[in-house]
Design a protein around this motif. Structure first.
Motif, PDB file in Angstrom:
ATOM      1  N   VAL A 430      58.790  41.885  33.424  1.00  0.00           N
ATOM      2  CA  VAL A 430      59.979  41.384  32.726  1.00  0.00           C
ATOM      3  C   VAL A 430      60.903  40.697  33.740  1.00  0.00           C
ATOM      4  O   VAL A 430      61.439  39.610  33.480  1.00  0.00           O
ATOM      5  CB  VAL A 430      60.708  42.532  31.993  1.00  0.00           C
ATOM      6  N   LEU A 431      61.091  41.320  34.899  1.00  0.00           N
ATOM      7  CA  LEU A 431      61.922  40.741  35.961  1.00  0.00           C
ATOM      8  C   LEU A 431      61.414  39.354  36.353  1.00  0.00           C
ATOM      9  O   LEU A 431      62.208  38.443  36.614  1.00  0.00           O
ATOM     10  CB  LEU A 431      61.919  41.668  37.173  1.00  0.00           C
ATOM     11  N   ASN A 432      60.096  39.180  36.366  1.00  0.00           N
ATOM     12  CA  ASN A 432      59.509  37.936  36.859  1.00  0.00           C
ATOM     13  C   ASN A 432      59.134  36.948  35.751  1.00  0.00           C
ATOM     14  O   ASN A 432      58.397  35.996  35.996  1.00  0.00           O
ATOM     15  CB  ASN A 432      58.274  38.253  37.703  1.00  0.00           C
ATOM     16  N   HIS A 456      68.151  45.079  35.527  1.00  0.00           N
ATOM     17  CA  HIS A 456      69.307  45.857  36.011  1.00  0.00           C
ATOM     18  C   HIS A 456      69.986  46.610  34.869  1.00  0.00           C
ATOM     19  O   HIS A 456      70.554  47.685  35.096  1.00  0.00           O
ATOM     20  CB  HIS A 456      70.306  44.935  36.710  1.00  0.00           C
ATOM     21  N   TYR A 457      69.951  46.050  33.676  1.00  0.00           N
ATOM     22  CA  TYR A 457      70.600  46.651  32.507  1.00  0.00           C
ATOM     23  C   TYR A 457      70.088  48.075  32.274  1.00  0.00           C
ATOM     24  O   TYR A 457      70.873  49.010  32.107  1.00  0.00           O
ATOM     25  CB  TYR A 457      70.300  45.762  31.300  1.00  0.00           C
ATOM     26  N   GLU A 463      71.654  55.239  34.851  1.00  0.00           N
ATOM     27  CA  GLU A 463      72.373  55.869  35.966  1.00  0.00           C
ATOM     28  C   GLU A 463      73.760  56.333  35.508  1.00  0.00           C
ATOM     29  O   GLU A 463      74.183  57.449  35.821  1.00  0.00           O
ATOM     30  CB  GLU A 463      72.494  54.897  37.138  1.00  0.00           C
ATOM     31  N   ARG A 464      74.462  55.484  34.762  1.00  0.00           N
ATOM     32  CA  ARG A 464      75.789  55.865  34.266  1.00  0.00           C
ATOM     33  C   ARG A 464      75.669  57.032  33.273  1.00  0.00           C
ATOM     34  O   ARG A 464      76.506  57.941  33.263  1.00  0.00           O
ATOM     35  CB  ARG A 464      76.463  54.660  33.596  1.00  0.00           C
ATOM     36  N   TYR A 465      74.637  57.005  32.455  1.00  0.00           N
ATOM     37  CA  TYR A 465      74.384  58.097  31.512  1.00  0.00           C
ATOM     38  C   TYR A 465      74.219  59.421  32.247  1.00  0.00           C
ATOM     39  O   TYR A 465      74.743  60.460  31.818  1.00  0.00           O
ATOM     40  CB  TYR A 465      73.140  57.760  30.691  1.00  0.00           C
ATOM     41  N   GLU A 466      73.525  59.417  33.385  1.00  0.00           N
ATOM     42  CA  GLU A 466      73.372  60.647  34.169  1.00  0.00           C
ATOM     43  C   GLU A 466      74.729  61.136  34.674  1.00  0.00           C
ATOM     44  O   GLU A 466      75.004  62.330  34.690  1.00  0.00           O
ATOM     45  CB  GLU A 466      72.424  60.417  35.353  1.00  0.00           C
TER      46      GLU A 466
END
Length: 473
Positions: A430-432, A456-457, A463-466
């Motif tokens: 997906v990144l590429n 990144h999404y 990470e914020r959820y953690e």
């Protein structure tokens, strides 16, 4: 013959002395299953525990913050590692988890002591602070009167004889008070509290429920901003080093932290972080805000709506709050360059599909976003059974569209990677998808996309959820 017998006798005695008493190892010194820097680099992440309090680690207006948290971010970025933060204010439990390899690093204001060095390896200090006595300067106002009742303050450590002081269990404060008791030649009654962190004990002093506790001076001065009736001017120690801790069998990690810490403390960035949390008078205003996770416990003014709508669809409201922060920063009339609108940034055609009539209405917008998430989850459940893994694909689809994610899955399968694992598999393709090699591939049906955004999404939301799970119910 006598010389030969003498040599044999000496050899027997020497051999006996060398094997008679095997060295006794400390229970904290076991190299088994203890990762060092190489293993940590291979895993790609560093597992850290810190304290949840108003200076070290908290959430403010939806964003994780804190002195220790920002230092940890800087270190993790420097080492190119993903930061996995957990919260535990029980010092002994943290030391035990470090000892058995469940953690790589304890990041808090650990006072460096010889007793502590028997259990952990302290890093280079990140700061210095004295231990101070916390007591009430004045008690609550008399009913029907604005008069303050001033209390008699302890200024001489000799006057601590016979007093009862409540401190965090297993902390350096316990050891210091024991030493002080010997120094003054009198008993100090030390009550160790296992389930309370220093700030909670300071609050009990401010409310008059206990008379005394001990804190490091940096943290105590911050707490003066929101407990003005406490006094912290009586020191009970000289300035002490405050450091992080690693396992004693992780010398490479210790060396890496030390080298980074020595260099980073010389930077203007470190000075800004230290001033931000320990010298900025606005810190009291931040903590007393309803949007601080310690005092108010709110992420946004829409928490109640987020909870209610999340419950309708059986999703964790903290995850939805993290998505909303990413999409709109909780601004209800936010509009993107592409025309997406509202808290969950719904496209007009998506809003129409799910019956959202007032697209900037917080409740309707959140409900429409939840319906879209539910729809994506149902589609992905046909391909991915594991709900935790499926969530990553759902989030990516919410951001970039399910078609591009399906393309990434087909590419992963074609090139020998797992089509049902996101990290380091589908996310790579997906990144590429902005690379002609991939978006022109025959298995791709939806063409070009800017894959950097969904890549990144997913990471940022999770990470914020953690962090939200660490500090919010």
């Amino acid at each position: 013959m006598r010389q030969l017998l003498l040599i044999l006798l000496i050899a027997i005695i020497t051999a006996g002395c060398g094997s008679s008493s095997p060295k006794k190892e400390s229970s904290y010194v076991s190299a088994k299953n203890i990762p060092d820097l190489q293993q940590i680099r291979e895993s790609g992440q560093i597992r850290v525990v810190t304290n949840y309090n108003s200076t070290n680690y908290f959430v403010y207006k939806g964003q994780p913050m804190g002195y220790q948290f920002e230092l940890l971010q800087e270190f993790a970025n420097f080492m190119n590692l993903r930061l996995e933060v957990s919260v535990n204010n029980n010092l002994q439990e943290n030391i035990d988890r470090l000892a058995n390899g469940e953690l790589d690093l304890i990041a808090s204001n650990l006072a460096v002591t010889r007793e502590g060095e028997q259990k952990v390896a302290f890093t280079e200090p990140h700061s210095y602070s004295r231990q101070v006595l916390v007591q009430q300067a004045y008690s609550s106002e008399r009913s029907g009167s604005s008069e303050r009742i001033h209390n008699e303050l302890i200024r001489n450590q000799l006057d601590l004889g016979g007093k009862t002081i409540y401190v965090q269990k297993g902390s350096a404060f316990v050891q210091r008070l024991r030493s002080l008791s010997n120094e003054i030649g009198d008993s100090i009654h030390i009550v160790e509290i296992p389930d309370y962190e220093v700030e909670q004990l300071i609050e009990l002093v401010a409310e008059g429920e206990i008379e005394y506790t001990v804190s490091d001076e940096n943290l105590a001065r911050v707490n003066l901003n929101f407990y003005p009736n406490i006094d912290i001017e009586t020191a009970i120690s000289f300035p002490q080093k405050q450091a992080w801790a690693v396992n004693r069998n992780s010398p490479e990690l210790l060396n890496a932290v030390n080298n980074w810490m020595v260099g980073f403390k010389k930077t203007a960035r470190y000075q800004r972080i230290h001033r931000k949390y320990f010298e900025n008078r606005r810190s009291g205003h931040i903590v007393n805000s309803g949007f601080h996770s310690i005092k108010g416990g709110q992420v946004s003014v829409y928490d109640d709506i987020i909870r209610a709508e999340s419950e309708r669809f059986d999703w964790d409201w903290r995850l939805i709050a993290s998505i909303i922060y990413q999409e709109s920063r909780f601004i209800p009339d936010a509009e993107s360059w592409a025309g997406a609108m509202g808290l969950m940034q719904l496209m007009p055609q998506t809003a129409e599909r799910f019956g959202v009539h007032a697209i900037t209405s917080p409740r309707e917008n959140i409900r429409g976003g939840m319906q879209l998430l539910q729809w994506l989850d149902e589609r992905m459940s046909l391909r991915i059974e594991d709900p935790e893994e499926r969530l990553k694909f759902v989030l990516a689809s919410y951001n970039v569209g399910i078609g591009h994610v399906l393309d990434g899955m087909r590419l992963a399968e074609k090139y020998g990677r797992s089509p049902i694992i996101w990290y380091d598999n589908v996310d790579y393709y997906v990144l590429n998808k902005s690379n002609p090699k991939y978006y022109n591939d025959p298995v791709v049906q939806f063409g070009y996309c800017r894959g950097e955004e969904p890549y990144h999404y997913v990471r940022e939301i999770l990470e914020r959820y953690e962090h939200y799970k660490n500090v919010l119910r």
